[in-house]
Enzyme design. Structure first.
Site, PDB file in Angstrom:
ATOM      1  N   SER A   1      -2.667   5.773  -3.434  1.00  0.00           N
ATOM      2  CA  SER A   1      -2.372   5.639  -2.137  1.00  0.00           C
ATOM      3  C   SER A   1      -1.294   4.769  -2.101  1.00  0.00           C
ATOM      4  O   SER A   1      -1.016   3.710  -3.104  1.00  0.00           O
ATOM      5  CB  SER A   1      -3.234   5.336  -1.061  1.00  0.00           C
ATOM      6  OG  SER A   1      -4.136   4.311  -1.597  1.00  0.00           O
TER       7      SER A   1
ATOM      8  N   HIS B   1      -4.339   1.623  -5.233  1.00  0.00           N
ATOM      9  CA  HIS B   1      -3.585   1.691  -3.838  1.00  0.00           C
ATOM     10  C   HIS B   1      -2.361   0.577  -4.280  1.00  0.00           C
ATOM     11  O   HIS B   1      -2.341  -0.458  -4.495  1.00  0.00           O
ATOM     12  CB  HIS B   1      -4.386   0.997  -2.548  1.00  0.00           C
ATOM     13  CG  HIS B   1      -3.442   0.736  -1.385  1.00  0.00           C
ATOM     14  ND1 HIS B   1      -3.303   1.923  -0.627  1.00  0.00           N
ATOM     15  CD2 HIS B   1      -2.765  -0.160  -0.715  1.00  0.00           C
ATOM     16  CE1 HIS B   1      -2.475   1.575   0.642  1.00  0.00           C
ATOM     17  NE2 HIS B   1      -2.125   0.273   0.456  1.00  0.00           N
TER      18      HIS B   1
ATOM     19  N   PHE C   1       4.529 -14.578  -2.583  1.00  0.00           N
ATOM     20  CA  PHE C   1       3.300 -13.895  -1.820  1.00  0.00           C
ATOM     21  C   PHE C   1       1.751 -14.356  -2.551  1.00  0.00           C
ATOM     22  O   PHE C   1       0.966 -14.496  -1.651  1.00  0.00           O
ATOM     23  CB  PHE C   1       3.362 -12.143  -2.404  1.00  0.00           C
ATOM     24  CG  PHE C   1       4.333 -11.663  -1.613  1.00  0.00           C
ATOM     25  CD1 PHE C   1       4.811 -12.069  -0.417  1.00  0.00           C
ATOM     26  CD2 PHE C   1       4.819 -10.646  -2.161  1.00  0.00           C
ATOM     27  CE1 PHE C   1       5.971 -11.431   0.203  1.00  0.00           C
ATOM     28  CE2 PHE C   1       6.053 -10.041  -1.756  1.00  0.00           C
ATOM     29  CZ  PHE C   1       6.426 -10.283  -0.327  1.00  0.00           C
TER      30      PHE C   1
ATOM     31  N   GLU D   1       1.397   1.764   0.268  1.00  0.00           N
ATOM     32  CA  GLU D   1       1.754   1.108   1.470  1.00  0.00           C
ATOM     33  C   GLU D   1       3.280   0.768   1.766  1.00  0.00           C
ATOM     34  O   GLU D   1       3.923   0.390   0.674  1.00  0.00           O
ATOM     35  CB  GLU D   1       0.975  -0.245   1.378  1.00  0.00           C
ATOM     36  CG  GLU D   1       1.238  -1.248   2.821  1.00  0.00           C
ATOM     37  CD  GLU D   1       0.623  -2.398   2.648  1.00  0.00           C
ATOM     38  OE1 GLU D   1      -0.543  -2.604   2.903  1.00  0.00           O
ATOM     39  OE2 GLU D   1       1.513  -3.626   2.326  1.00  0.00           O
TER      40      GLU D   1
ATOM     41  N   ASP E   1      -2.034 -11.638  10.225  1.00  0.00           N
ATOM     42  CA  ASP E   1      -1.605 -13.049  10.220  1.00  0.00           C
ATOM     43  C   ASP E   1      -1.134 -13.703  11.495  1.00  0.00           C
ATOM     44  O   ASP E   1      -0.700 -12.849  12.194  1.00  0.00           O
ATOM     45  CB  ASP E   1      -0.548 -12.838   9.095  1.00  0.00           C
ATOM     46  CG  ASP E   1      -0.836 -12.409   7.740  1.00  0.00           C
ATOM     47  OD1 ASP E   1      -2.078 -12.883   7.445  1.00  0.00           O
ATOM     48  OD2 ASP E   1       0.088 -11.821   7.041  1.00  0.00           O
TER      49      ASP E   1
END
Length: 288
Positions: free
Chosen positions: A7, A259, A210, A9, A101
């Site tokens: 999958s 993912h 990140f 994003e 967030d």
């Protein structure tokens, strides 16, 4: 080797150039027949409308199984449920339910006075609609705001018990990190699927930022390898090798789903998938 289910994003475009990039990403990765694709929500709910437009357009134009991110930030309960109902009306049956967030400039999440105060409350409300497959986030390494990982896992169990059907992890760099987390979750009675999140390293500086923000440990060997690769101009080859090896280790350990966080830059993700035996199966018909 087991060929995984995958999958992807994406994030919603904020400009015309971003729109072209998103469609290029979709055209590149959709032929790999993903189980689902998800569209993110900006910090502080800043891309709420953009996310809605991207989700409904992708769903209508491509036939992909699109999961919409929904958060608790900067919205009342009524506004959030109105968005959820619009997804139901559009035929979208997947959501990724997150606390969200804090807006930029804020140091901590503060619930809207008339909003959901936690991801658990959001999940319970979405589950009561009986219209969605609800996925949630999970942290294989301690969430920056958590007291310890045991608290993280206990909270994940609350989310599953509230109605979530699976969890997608934050990215990590070592397969053992995921395996330890998976085993700890099973020990605590979590039996829902936990899907490892993979971040192919498109930008080393950005990845370091990140990682710092979400508490992801970067092994020294990875840091050293990228410093050398930047000098040699081989960062893309290294990134592909690191992500492929990580995925292969996960598959060897019994993982069946992966993912990928694409950052709307599909090439590395595509190359890693090809290396894992995930090859084109379908062709988009309706993308303009």
């Amino acid at each position: 080797m087991t060929i995984p289910t995958v999958s992807f994003e994406f994030f919603p475009p904020k400009s015309l150039e971003g729109s072209f990039r998103l469609w290029d990403c979709v055209n590149t990765l959709a032929p790999l027949d993903p189980n689902f694709v998800s569209v993110t929500y900006g910090a502080g709910g800043t891309t709420r409308q953009l996310t809605h437009e991207a989700v409904t357009t992708l769903h209508k134009a491509t036939g992909l199984n699109v999961a919409a991110h929904l958060t608790c930030v900067n919205a009342t309960k009524a506004e959030t449920l109105e968005i959820a109902q619009s997804y139901i009306d559009a035929g979208v049956s997947e959501v990724v339910a997150l606390r969200g967030d804090a807006p930029k400039g804020s140091h901590a999440f503060v619930a809207h006075p008339q909003g959901f105060d936690s991801s658990v409350a959001l999940i319970e409300a979405l589950a009561s609609l009986d219209a969605f497959n609800i996925r949630v986030g999970a942290y294989p390494e301690k969430h920056p705001e958590a007291t310890d990982q045991a608290a993280d896992i206990a909270y994940l169990k609350r989310k599953i018990d509230a109605g979530a059907t699976s969890a997608i992890t934050q990215f990590f760099f070592e397969a053992e990190t995921f395996f330890r987390f998976r085993d700890a979750c099973i020990k605590e009675g979590i039996d829902a699927p936990i899907i490892p999140g993979i971040l192919p390293i498109e930008n080393w500086g950005g990845t370091q930022r990140f990682a710092q923000q979400c508490g992801t440990h970067i092994p020294q060997v990875v840091q050293d390898a990228f410093e050398n690769a930047m000098r040699d101009g081989t960062t893309e080859l290294l990134a592909t090798a690191i992500a492929t090896e990580l995925c292969d280790d996960l598959l060897q350990g019994g993982v069946e789903q992966l993912h990928f966080y694409t950052l709307n830059r599909p090439e590395l993700t595509r190359d890693v998938c090809h290396a894992l035996g995930v090859t084109p199966k379908v062709r988009l018909q309706n993308v303009a």
